[in-house]
Design an enzyme around this catalytic site. Structure first.
Site, PDB file in Angstrom:
ATOM      1  N   CYS A  25     -27.278   4.359  -7.045  1.00 57.07           N
ATOM      2  CA  CYS A  25     -26.675   3.106  -6.573  1.00 57.07           C
ATOM      3  C   CYS A  25     -26.905   1.930  -7.508  1.00 57.07           C
ATOM      4  CB  CYS A  25     -27.152   2.776  -5.160  1.00 57.07           C
ATOM      5  SG  CYS A  25     -26.527   3.943  -3.933  1.00 57.07           S
ATOM      6  N   HIS A  75     -12.057  -5.616  -1.155  1.00 54.42           N
ATOM      7  CA  HIS A  75     -11.635  -5.333  -2.523  1.00 54.42           C
ATOM      8  C   HIS A  75     -12.300  -6.258  -3.542  1.00 54.42           C
ATOM      9  CE1 HIS A  75      -8.761  -2.773  -0.480  1.00 54.42           C
ATOM     10  NE2 HIS A  75      -8.685  -2.109  -1.612  1.00 54.42           N
ATOM     11  N   GLU A 136     -22.017   1.724   6.102  1.00 54.34           N
ATOM     12  CA  GLU A 136     -21.701   1.868   4.679  1.00 54.34           C
ATOM     13  C   GLU A 136     -21.047   3.220   4.391  1.00 54.34           C
ATOM     14  OE1 GLU A 136     -24.494   0.272   1.593  1.00 54.34           O
ATOM     15  OE2 GLU A 136     -24.686   2.408   1.127  1.00 54.34           O
TER      16      GLU A 136
END
Length: 150
Positions: A25, A75, A136
């Site tokens: 990550c 986005h 998530e």
């Protein structure tokens, strides 16, 4: 009149990278987030009010959450402003990409704290934010409860 909790769910796509993290990550990657927003209050008791019987019009809650969270983060790429990705962030900003530089690690836990503050500040008088759930992935989520943060 009784106190009622109402919940509305939202979805948005966001990329992030975890600065200094020791796993995958640390790289820029994205998620299809699901945000559940629960507010608590008393239904409107005035029969002449067009929103009689509602704690909050779901459309009004949608406007608040879209303005404060979804429209901002959908986005977008969220990066800690202290990230070594800053050069990349500035380059992408110059190309017109939606980059959000924050002063926190953009983990689900820290994002949900940010979202709670933003949403609480916009709720009408008489309503409180009860909880948030930020999912998530299919199996990972963070939760925030007002009762844990008093």
């Amino acid at each position: 009149m009784s106190t009622i909790r109402v919940t509305k769910q939202f979805t948005f796509e966001t990329a992030h990278a975890l600065y200094g993290y020791d796993g995958k990550c640390k790289n820029v990657h994205g998620h299809s987030y699901k945000l559940s927003v629960t507010v608590i209050g008393t239904p409107i008791s005035d029969p002449t009010n067009v929103k009689y019987g509602m704690v909050i019009d779901f459309g009004d809650l949608k406007k608040i959450v879209n303005k404060e969270v979804v429209d901002v983060f959908d986005h977008a790429t969220i990066l800690n402003k202290n990230t070594p990705h800053l050069e990349l962030a500035n380059h992408l900003l110059g190309l017109g990409h939606n980059i959000i530089l924050v002063d926190y690690q953009p983990s689900s836990e820290m994002m949900i704290l940010d979202f709670a503050d933003k949403i609480k500040a916009q709720l009408p008088e008489g309503l409180s934010l009860h909880s948030l759930k930020l999912q998530e992935t299919e199996t990972c989520y963070a939760e925030w409860f007002a009762s844990d943060n008093e």
